[in-house]
Every structure is written in structure tokens, then in C-alpha cells.
Scaffold this motif. Structure first.
Motif, PDB file in Angstrom:
ATOM      1  N   PRO A  81      -2.579  86.595 -26.336  1.00  0.00           N
ATOM      2  CA  PRO A  81      -3.796  87.071 -27.013  1.00  0.00           C
ATOM      3  C   PRO A  81      -4.497  85.956 -27.773  1.00  0.00           C
ATOM      4  N   PRO A  82      -5.790  86.130 -28.059  1.00  0.00           N
ATOM      5  CA  PRO A  82      -6.492  85.142 -28.890  1.00  0.00           C
ATOM      6  C   PRO A  82      -5.816  85.002 -30.244  1.00  0.00           C
ATOM      7  N   VAL A  83      -5.890  83.797 -30.806  1.00  0.00           N
ATOM      8  CA  VAL A  83      -5.296  83.530 -32.114  1.00  0.00           C
ATOM      9  C   VAL A  83      -6.379  83.718 -33.167  1.00  0.00           C
ATOM     10  N   PRO A  84      -6.191  84.654 -34.115  1.00  0.00           N
ATOM     11  CA  PRO A  84      -7.246  84.912 -35.100  1.00  0.00           C
ATOM     12  C   PRO A  84      -7.339  83.826 -36.163  1.00  0.00           C
ATOM     13  N   ASP A  85      -8.507  83.729 -36.753  1.00  0.00           N
ATOM     14  CA  ASP A  85      -8.738  82.904 -37.949  1.00  0.00           C
ATOM     15  C   ASP A  85      -8.490  81.415 -37.710  1.00  0.00           C
ATOM     16  N   LEU A  86      -8.789  80.943 -36.523  1.00  0.00           N
ATOM     17  CA  LEU A  86      -8.707  79.513 -36.228  1.00  0.00           C
ATOM     18  C   LEU A  86     -10.116  78.952 -36.046  1.00  0.00           C
ATOM     19  N   PRO A  87     -10.378  77.725 -36.476  1.00  0.00           N
ATOM     20  CA  PRO A  87     -11.695  77.117 -36.252  1.00  0.00           C
ATOM     21  C   PRO A  87     -11.821  76.477 -34.869  1.00  0.00           C
ATOM     22  N   PHE A  88     -10.838  76.669 -33.999  1.00  0.00           N
ATOM     23  CA  PHE A  88     -10.877  76.146 -32.636  1.00  0.00           C
ATOM     24  C   PHE A  88     -10.133  77.114 -31.741  1.00  0.00           C
ATOM     25  N   ASP A  89     -10.335  76.979 -30.434  1.00  0.00           N
ATOM     26  CA  ASP A  89      -9.651  77.830 -29.458  1.00  0.00           C
ATOM     27  C   ASP A  89      -8.562  77.006 -28.775  1.00  0.00           C
ATOM     28  N   PRO A  90      -7.274  77.306 -28.987  1.00  0.00           N
ATOM     29  CA  PRO A  90      -6.220  76.489 -28.382  1.00  0.00           C
ATOM     30  C   PRO A  90      -6.127  76.644 -26.870  1.00  0.00           C
ATOM     31  N   TYR A  91      -6.769  77.653 -26.309  1.00  0.00           N
ATOM     32  CA  TYR A  91      -6.689  77.900 -24.866  1.00  0.00           C
ATOM     33  C   TYR A  91      -7.955  77.501 -24.113  1.00  0.00           C
ATOM     34  N   ARG A  92      -8.875  76.826 -24.755  1.00  0.00           N
ATOM     35  CA  ARG A  92     -10.197  76.602 -24.167  1.00  0.00           C
ATOM     36  C   ARG A  92     -10.092  75.983 -22.775  1.00  0.00           C
ATOM     37  N   GLY A  93     -11.027  76.355 -21.907  1.00  0.00           N
ATOM     38  CA  GLY A  93     -10.985  75.881 -20.538  1.00  0.00           C
ATOM     39  C   GLY A  93     -11.875  74.700 -20.249  1.00  0.00           C
ATOM     40  N   LEU A  94     -12.805  74.386 -21.157  1.00  0.00           N
ATOM     41  CA  LEU A  94     -13.758  73.302 -20.954  1.00  0.00           C
ATOM     42  C   LEU A  94     -13.728  72.356 -22.146  1.00  0.00           C
ATOM     43  N   VAL A  95     -14.168  71.110 -21.929  1.00  0.00           N
ATOM     44  CA  VAL A  95     -14.310  70.187 -23.044  1.00  0.00           C
ATOM     45  C   VAL A  95     -15.481  70.643 -23.917  1.00  0.00           C
ATOM     46  N   TYR A  96     -15.648  70.005 -25.064  1.00  0.00           N
ATOM     47  CA  TYR A  96     -16.689  70.400 -26.010  1.00  0.00           C
ATOM     48  C   TYR A  96     -18.045  69.799 -25.628  1.00  0.00           C
ATOM     49  N   SER A  97     -19.086  70.420 -26.152  1.00  0.00           N
ATOM     50  CA  SER A  97     -20.422  69.833 -26.115  1.00  0.00           C
ATOM     51  C   SER A  97     -20.802  69.444 -27.546  1.00  0.00           C
ATOM     52  N   PRO A  98     -21.753  68.519 -27.723  1.00  0.00           N
ATOM     53  CA  PRO A  98     -22.198  68.181 -29.084  1.00  0.00           C
ATOM     54  C   PRO A  98     -22.732  69.388 -29.845  1.00  0.00           C
ATOM     55  N   ASP A  99     -23.485  70.247 -29.161  1.00  0.00           N
ATOM     56  CA  ASP A  99     -24.036  71.424 -29.833  1.00  0.00           C
ATOM     57  C   ASP A  99     -22.930  72.334 -30.341  1.00  0.00           C
ATOM     58  N   GLU A 100     -21.842  72.421 -29.610  1.00  0.00           N
ATOM     59  CA  GLU A 100     -20.731  73.272 -30.023  1.00  0.00           C
ATOM     60  C   GLU A 100     -20.035  72.710 -31.255  1.00  0.00           C
ATOM     61  N   LEU A 101     -19.713  71.429 -31.246  1.00  0.00           N
ATOM     62  CA  LEU A 101     -19.000  70.838 -32.378  1.00  0.00           C
ATOM     63  C   LEU A 101     -19.866  70.748 -33.629  1.00  0.00           C
ATOM     64  N   PHE A 102     -21.186  70.600 -33.445  1.00  0.00           N
ATOM     65  CA  PHE A 102     -22.081  70.442 -34.597  1.00  0.00           C
ATOM     66  C   PHE A 102     -22.872  71.714 -34.908  1.00  0.00           C
ATOM     67  N   ALA A 103     -22.434  72.854 -34.390  1.00  0.00           N
ATOM     68  CA  ALA A 103     -23.100  74.112 -34.725  1.00  0.00           C
ATOM     69  C   ALA A 103     -23.124  74.287 -36.245  1.00  0.00           C
ATOM     70  N   SER A 104     -24.215  74.806 -36.759  1.00  0.00           N
ATOM     71  CA  SER A 104     -24.439  75.037 -38.199  1.00  0.00           C
ATOM     72  C   SER A 104     -24.821  73.773 -38.955  1.00  0.00           C
ATOM     73  N   LEU A 105     -24.985  72.647 -38.279  1.00  0.00           N
ATOM     74  CA  LEU A 105     -25.391  71.418 -38.969  1.00  0.00           C
ATOM     75  C   LEU A 105     -26.729  71.585 -39.662  1.00  0.00           C
ATOM     76  N   ALA A 106     -27.685  72.192 -38.975  1.00  0.00           N
ATOM     77  CA  ALA A 106     -29.033  72.293 -39.520  1.00  0.00           C
ATOM     78  C   ALA A 106     -29.072  73.141 -40.790  1.00  0.00           C
ATOM     79  N   ASP A 107     -28.254  74.180 -40.839  1.00  0.00           N
ATOM     80  CA  ASP A 107     -28.308  75.109 -41.967  1.00  0.00           C
ATOM     81  C   ASP A 107     -27.326  74.765 -43.087  1.00  0.00           C
ATOM     82  N   GLY A 108     -26.125  74.388 -42.735  1.00  0.00           N
ATOM     83  CA  GLY A 108     -25.094  74.199 -43.746  1.00  0.00           C
ATOM     84  C   GLY A 108     -24.605  72.785 -43.928  1.00  0.00           C
TER      85      GLY A 108
END
Length: 374
Positions: A81-108
């Protein structure tokens, strides 16, 4: 370079990493038996799960309805099952994109981004010797390695190594950017350590490759307003995203950074980011994938380490040609940090001399790499 794995419905790959691949496989094969499904949200695919054989399948971090989970378990599938309350997905199937890693940059600001939150989690858990946290890190890094291998199938990868201290707005930074552009335009996939400085410059150059020649000088001028990631990662990153917004659809390249050095942010110009918790895994994986050669710009301890991390497998290789290695700046590598004499001595012992080169200027690199067979 592939942007994502080909559809599982059309080849022998047993891994499913997107909802599109899931749908294509169910439609074409009518069975999920033996498949590995990674981090795909299946909450809206209950009917398919209830009616499709799943014997021997493994579902890694896939949200699904309870009745669907009960059915696939009854089939003999494994459900992690998915692991709750983690800031990353340990099972992810794809590498990251810049937009994904820097989400919320503009606001926070940077502190609110997934990248910063993953680093904060790592800082909290790395010293507590909790087997649960270390297992999650290992699962994540293995998933990233698998995704990176799939991404780079058929690519001619050339590594560009260099120090993080190289500032935007300097002649050295501009030179590294022009090098990255030249390599990308020659059909090579540029790979770096994914951080700031020389690494960012090379990824920027690859990003600039599809644009006209005037784009890169203009981008360099814009970036010079935030020359380093200190004192503000937020300002540094926002300048990069301003370039990306002004000149969209940049070229592809790879950055391979680590949260081990999490105080250094990943650069947003690598289109694909394979970020690791374990630095040793990251270092070895970066160099091992640079099959078309590795270029070493002036750097300090980390770059010296990378020279000999690459020289060692070349030295002991029993089959195949050693990976070409080009060191840039004769004075740096023979006087300030004299790695070249030792590298050349090792090369002579193993007949590697035809695969290493020392050049004075960065504009000599493409020709040297071509001469070495990269």
C-alpha cells in the motif's frame, strides 16, 4: 532519449508506471498476471481490477478501493500500500521533473517545495537508525535507478562533471553552458550531477540546444542577477524558472543529484532529474551510465573523486573499451590539483592512454571527445 518507457502493451516489459500503460495493457492483453504496477492511482479502475486476472502481479504503492485490493490479493497478487505522510513516493515509476521537485516555489518559496521537504525528512531520519526509514530510502533509490535505466535506453550519454561553486555570470559558467549546448546539438545526452554551478551550466546548455543561438547569451544575462544559490535558493531557482518560462520546450538532459548534499538544490534545467538519498549509489550510477565519455571541468574534492571513480572500472575492465575521459584546464589538473599525472600513470599500465585527454580550453572538448571515440 526516451521521455518515458514505451507502453507495456507493446513490448515485453512487465512494468507499468502510468495510467496510460495500465489501460493499454488491460485492453491489449486482457490480463495483469505477472505485471509490476508502480505508483499508479487505480482508485478509478475498480472495474478493471475486479474483472482482470492478476495472478502473480505486484502492486507497489497503488491506491485502490478496498474491494479491488481484496480481489487482487485473493488472486495471489502482492499489494504494497502507499506509505502515508511522506514527502516522496518510495515506489515511483519515473524520474522527477523540475516542476515536480519545485512545486510550490512561486507561492511558498523553496522551503515549501517537495525537494526541500524530502531533504528535511532525510535530515530527521538519517541518524535515528530506524530500519523503516532506511528501507523507504532504499526502495526509493532502487526505483529511481530502474526508472533511469528505462529512460536512457539507446541514448549516447556524456557526463559533464564540475564544481558547484561556479557562479552564474562568470566566463567559466558561460563556457560550460556553451559546451552543454554543443554536446546536445551533436546528438549526445548530457548528464550531470544535477546541482548548481558547472552542473547547472551544462544542463542549461542542453536546454538551449533547440533554440536559436541568441537565446543562450540572453538567458545567461538573466541568470546573472541571481549568481549563486546562497543566500537565497528561492531567488536562484525563480531566475531559472523565468528562463524556462521565457524559452519553453528546451532540450533534454539528465541531472543526478542527491539529498545527501541537500543544502545544494537540484538545478531546474535538467529535463529529467534522478535524485537519490544515497550519495554512493548516485555517484556510481551517474558515471556508469556515461557510456559516451566523461568531461571534467575544474572542480575540487568531489570532482577529483569522480575522476578516479571512473578511472577505477576502466583500469580493471576485462572487456570492452574504457570510457573516454577529458580533463579541462591544464594548469588546474597538473598544478593546483594534479590529478592528471596520476591518471596518466594508471592509463599507461592498462593501455588506456588512447582514451584520455587533457585540454587547455573548454572549446577543445568536442573535438577531443570525438578523437577518443566518444
Amino acid at each position: 532519449m526516451q521521455t518515458m518507457p514505451a507502453h507495456a502493451a507493446h513490448h515485453d516489459d512487465r512494468e507499468i508506471e502510468t495510467l496510460e500503460e495500465f489501460d493499454a495493457t488491460v485492453t491489449a492483453r486482457g490480463s495483469l498476471a505477472g505485471y509490476r504496477v508502480q505508483a499508479v492511482d487505480l482508485t478509478d479502475r475498480t472495474r478493471e481490477l475486479l474483472t482482470t486476472p492478476t495472478t502473480g502481479a505486484v502492486f507497489l504503492g497503488c491506491p485502490m478501493r478496498e474491494n479491488a485490493a481484496a480481489k487482487v490479493r485473493a488472486d495471489g497478487a502482492l499489494v504494497f500500500p502507499p506509505v502515508p505522510d511522506l514527502p516522496f513516493d518510495p515506489y515511483r515509476g519515473l524520474v522527477y521533473s523540475p516542476d515536480e521537485l519545485f512545486a510550490s516555489l512561486a507561492d511558498g518559496g523553496y522551503e515549501a517545495t517537495p525537494d526541500a521537504r524530502a531533504y528535511a525528512w532525510f535530515q530527521r531520519t538519517k541518524a535515528d537508525r530506524d530500519i523503516y526509514a532506511s528501507t523507504l530510502r532504499a526502495l526509493h533509490d532502487d526505483a529511481i535507478s530502474d526508472a533511469l535505466d528505462e529512460l536512457l535506453v539507446g541514448a549516447r550519454v556524456v557526463g559533464v562533471m564540475g564544481g558547484h561553486a561556479m557562479a552564474r555570470g562568470t566566463e567559466a559558467y558561460a563556457g560550460a553552458a556553451h559546451l552543454g549546448r554543443a554536446l546536445a546539438r551533436a546528438g549526445l545526452t548530457v548528464a550531470t550531477g544535477g546541482g548548481p554551478g558547472a552542473m547547472e551550466a551544462a544542463n542549461l546548455g542542453a536546454y538551449a540546444a533547440p533554440h536559436d543561438d541568441e537565446m543562450l547569451p540572453a538567458a545567461l544575462e538573466l541568470l546573472a542577477a541571481a549568481p549563486k544559490f546562497t543566500p537565497s535558493i528561492t531567488d536562484w531557482a525563480r531566475a531559472a524558472f523565468e528562463v524556462r518560462a521565457r524559452w519553453a520546450r528546451g532540450g533534454l538532459s539528465v541531472g543526478i543529484p542527491t539529498w545527501f548534499y541537500g543544502h545544494e538544490p537540484p538545478n531546474p534545467f535538467a529535463s529529467h532529474i534522478a535524485k537519490y538519498f544515497a550519495n554512493a549509489t548516485r555517484e556510481d550510477g551517474l558515471l556508469a551510465r556515461c557510456t559516451a565519455g566523461v568531461i571534467y571541468l575544474p572542480g575540487a574534492a568531489g570532482t577529483v573523486q569522480e575522476i578516479f571513480d571512473n578511472a577505477t572500472p576502466n583500469y580493471y575492465a576485462s572487456r570492452g573499451e574504457p570510457t573516454p575521459m577529458v580533463l579541462v584546464d591544464r594548469a588546474h589538473w597538473t598544478e593546483r590539483l594534479p590529478a592528471w599525472p596520476l591518471l596518466r600513470a594508471l592509463a599507461r599500465e592498462r593501455s588506456m592512454e588512447a582514451r584520455i585527454a587533457l585540454v587547455d580550453r573548454i572549446d577543445e572538448v568536442p573535438e577531443a571527445l570525438k578523437r577518443l571515440g566518444g
